[in-house]
Design an enzyme around this catalytic site. Structure first.
Site, short mmCIF file in Angstrom:
data_model
loop_
_atom_site.label_atom_id
_atom_site.label_comp_id
_atom_site.label_asym_id
_atom_site.label_seq_id
_atom_site.Cartn_x
_atom_site.Cartn_y
_atom_site.Cartn_z
CG ASP A 1 -1.38 -1.61 1.20
OD1 ASP A 1 -1.69 -1.29 0.15
OD2 ASP A 1 -2.60 -1.50 1.86
NE ARG A 2 0.64 8.15 -3.02
CZ ARG A 2 0.42 8.73 -3.76
NH1 ARG A 2 -0.95 8.57 -4.58
NH2 ARG A 2 1.28 9.89 -4.02
#
Length: 243
Positions: free
Chosen positions: A63-64
């Site tokens: 995830d970012r």
């Protein structure tokens, strides 16, 4: 010169494994922001003076707001084999997560069912097999407590979207900075304190055990937890392989 959002951990003709900084997308989304995949293709193009399009296959994602190890394949053969390794769970993934709430147990196995809302990019956690849900399993152990926070070592068995974030939050222990899953406030740069710390698998071509370890982000809060690392590798007889 702008700081690169990655550090190379392992590189050969078949694989490129990097330590990703929090905040950069691994692959494209509707924001259109620069991705790690694009940046690494440029890195390979420049380093090896490659003409034309560079092949780089993404094996898995982070995830970012998460930092740590991401695996890319430099050939289609390596990509196919790595996809198989991940599909068969012949890989040990170890994450570090910082939470403020004390976990119910020092060590435990969590099994839940997750339903993802694609519009909100968020999952809901169930204790039972809900419609359209995916089974999610992980184990964790508490490594210690520093700064009124607990450091957990998390070993996911399955690889579901937002699995660690949502399962820990469902347990009552949202990850520091993860407001999407119940932490009370964001932290600088919209990062969260989840880090893909170690990866262990057999190299898809050389068939040799490969252990990669990612340094923590350059963050004083993170770095205080380094003293809790006990280097607990499970490297005998490949006993990490999940059936």
């Amino acid at each position: 010169m702008k700081k690169k959002p990655f550090q190379v951990i392992y590189e050969d003709n078949h694989l490129l494994i990097v330590n990703k900084e929090p905040g950069i997308l691994v692959q494209g989304d509707r924001t259109g922001d620069t991705t790690l995949l694009t940046v690494l293709k440029e890195y390979i193009k420049e380093k090896y003076n490659k003409p034309g399009e560079v092949f780089l296959g993404l094996v898995h994602r982070l995830d970012r707001p998460v930092s740590g190890l991401v695996v890319f394949a430099r050939t289609s053969k390596a990509l196919e084999r790595m996809n198989e390794i991940f599909r068969k769970r012949q890989v040990q993934k170890t994450y570090w997560a910082v939470v403020r709430q004390k976990p119910p147990k020092t060590t435990d196995r969590l099994v839940n069912w997750l339903v993802k809302d694609e519009q909100k990019n968020q999952v809901t956690v169930y204790e039972y097999e809900a419609p359209n849900s995916q089974r999610a399993e992980l184990s964790y152990r508490v490594l210690g407590r520093i700064n009124e926070h607990y450091l957990l070592e998390v070993t996911p068995v399955t690889g579901r979207p937002h699995q660690i974030r949502s399962q820990l939050a469902h347990m009552g222990c949202p990850i520091r900075g993860d407001v999407k899953y119940g932490y009370d406030r964001a932290v600088a740069d919209k990062k969260i304190y989840l880090h893909a710390r170690r990866l262990y698998f057999l190299h898809p071509v050389k068939k040799e055990p490969l252990i990669c370890k990612a340094a923590l982000p350059a963050d004083p809060f993170w770095e205080e937890f380094l003293e809790l690392d006990d280097e607990n590798y499970k490297d005998k007889n490949m006993d990490f392989i999940f059936g």
